[in-house]
Design an enzyme around this catalytic site. Structure first.
Site, mmCIF file in Angstrom:
data_model
loop_
_atom_site.group_PDB
_atom_site.id
_atom_site.type_symbol
_atom_site.label_atom_id
_atom_site.label_comp_id
_atom_site.label_asym_id
_atom_site.label_seq_id
_atom_site.Cartn_x
_atom_site.Cartn_y
_atom_site.Cartn_z
ATOM 1 N N LYS A 113 0.837 -1.197 0.000
ATOM 2 C CA LYS A 113 0.000 0.000 0.000
ATOM 3 C C LYS A 113 0.874 1.249 0.000
ATOM 4 C CE LYS A 113 -4.009 1.969 2.452
ATOM 5 N NZ LYS A 113 -4.932 1.790 3.590
ATOM 6 N N SER A 161 -9.683 1.569 2.517
ATOM 7 C CA SER A 161 -8.855 2.372 1.637
ATOM 8 C C SER A 161 -7.748 1.571 0.936
ATOM 9 C CB SER A 161 -8.200 3.495 2.446
ATOM 10 O OG SER A 161 -7.348 2.969 3.457
ATOM 11 N N SER A 163 -9.993 -0.812 6.696
ATOM 12 C CA SER A 163 -9.393 -0.587 5.378
ATOM 13 C C SER A 163 -8.644 -1.770 4.792
ATOM 14 C CB SER A 163 -8.465 0.630 5.429
ATOM 15 O OG SER A 163 -9.214 1.808 5.572
#
Length: 425
Positions: free
Chosen positions: A30, A105, A129
């Site tokens: 990420k 996310s 997330s």
């Protein structure tokens, strides 16, 4: 396929050691996790050109375990979103249905695994997330106990809530990645020794005989009918394998979304104050006038959702409103923790839908932020209580993935891995 789905912000090749438990495995990371010499943007124009001078602890541990990093995955800007549509670099699409969102996310991380662009992925979970995109993309995501995995090198959003977590195609794969990154770190004072010697991958044996699973009514209320039916069928399968299910009540979780967003936004308003064009981030270039530079920098650098959360968090912390909002949210957080502690005195794990809805269509939720916030109703209580949880595919509803969330007591990762592997079987 990654280009069609907009999975990676930066594609790269960071080779791991020649041997190790993850040798030969590819990992997407990420884009809020620092990688030395490789751009780390947090999905924001504010950090468009930022290249960290060091690796996050989890990235070092990936290399030591033999894994190869293949790209920095797209994400909602600074982790603020449920759909990976708030990224300054465009929305990521769901590999299951490209007209739908992958969740957020950590949507790029989950999409990379679901699309076969990476064997494994790292995300971060502040209020769901990791688990939300895992559920929406039909893969496995683990949110570890707060303190099990180092946050050193993770760009902060809400320090008291967030944890880095693994994503994989199977429970065993995700657990093996957790084995590689877990453990205390002198660079992160919040890490703990508990669980450091565990073997999470070995716990994926599918043995739930005699396990007691609590089913909280509150986490099923308001969920889509197809989601409820799919999750209930998965719980029935666990019963058929020898688990016992009992209905439990967690009345405090009805206040979790409100408490979570007050706390998370308050911490975000403090953490993101550093991005002023002087210390960090994009500069608007108004030479000689600091006030204009500061205002212009944040206007240009931050997207609408990040600005909204900074403003709301600043308001909640302001004089005259701190006790009315922030203190009450912390009181609710203590109540949620107490509810979970009392429930875990009687059950081994707690089961619920990961998300109360199926994946949104692209653009569906952008005009209604409240709708997106409420979609986090089942995941935010876990972060408020600093507990571990896993999302495992429970099946499909109308051709779309549905995730089953299994929650454990603090440092109860082995329990949730074992139960989740039984769902797979």
């Amino acid at each position: 396929m990654s280009a069609d789905l907009n999975i990676f912000i930066t594609e790269t090749e960071i080779a791991g050691a020649d041997d190790g438990p993850l040798a030969g495995k590819t990992v997407a990371v990420k884009d809020n996790i620092s990688t030395e010499g490789v751009r780390t943007t947090c999905g924001s124009a504010m950090l468009d050109d930022y290249v960290p001078p060091y690796d996050a602890t989890v990235v070092e541990r990936l290399a030591d375990a033999g894994a190869d990093v293949v790209g920095k995955a797209n994400m909602d800007e600074f982790g603020m979103g449920t759909t990976t549509e708030t990224s300054a670099f465009g929305a990521t699409r769901n590999p299951v249905d490209p007209e739908r969102v992958p969740g957020g996310s950590s949507g790029g991380s989950a999409a990379a695994v679901a699309a076969g662009e990476a064997d494994l992925a790292l995300g971060s979970d502040t209020g769901g997330s990791v688990r939300c995109p895992a559920a929406f993309c039909g893969v496995v995501g683990i949110k570890p106990t707060y303190g099990l995995v180092s946050r050193y090198g993770l760009v902060a959003y809400a320090n008291s809530l967030e944890q880095i977590g693994p994503i994989g195609n199977t429970v065993e794969d995700a657990a093996a990645l957790l084995d590689a990154i877990a453990g205390p770190d002198p660079n992160d004072a919040t890490t703990r020794d508990e669980g450091a010697d565990s073997n999470y991958a070995a716990a994926a044996d599918g043995d739930v005989d005699g396990m007691t699973i609590g089913v909280p009514t509150e986490l099923f209320e308001g969920a889509d009918e197809g989601v409820v039916e799919t999750v209930e069928a998965a719980i029935d399968d666990l019963e058929a394998q020898g688990a016992e299910t009992v209905e439990v009540s967690l009345p405090s979780v009805e206040h979790a979304v409100e408490a979570y967003y007050v706390i998370a936004m308050s911490e975000a308003s403090s953490n993101l104050a550093r991005f002023d064009g002087v210390r960090y981030g994009h500069s608007a270039g108004h030479e000689g006038n600091w006030n204009e530079t500061f205002a212009g920098t944040r206007e240009e650098g931050f997207g609408a959702e990040v600005k909204r959360r900074i403003l709301l968090g600043t308001y909640a912390l302001s004089a005259g409103y701190h006790d009315k909002y922030y203190k009450k949210a912390q009181d609710a957080r203590a109540w949620i923790r107490q509810d979970f502690e009392e429930t875990f005195a009687d059950v081994d794990v707690i089961a619920s839908p990961t998300m109360p809805v199926k994946p949104f269509e692209l653009g569906e939720g952008l005009e209604d932020p409240l709708k997106l916030y409420l979609a986090d109703a089942n995941t935010t209580p876990v972060n408020l209580a600093n507990l571990p949880a896993i999302s495992v595919p429970a099946g499909e509803s109308e051709g779309l993935p549905v995730g089953l969330q299994l929650i454990g007591p603090q440092f109860g990762e082995e329990r949730i891995v074992r139960a989740a592997s039984a769902v797979e079987e």
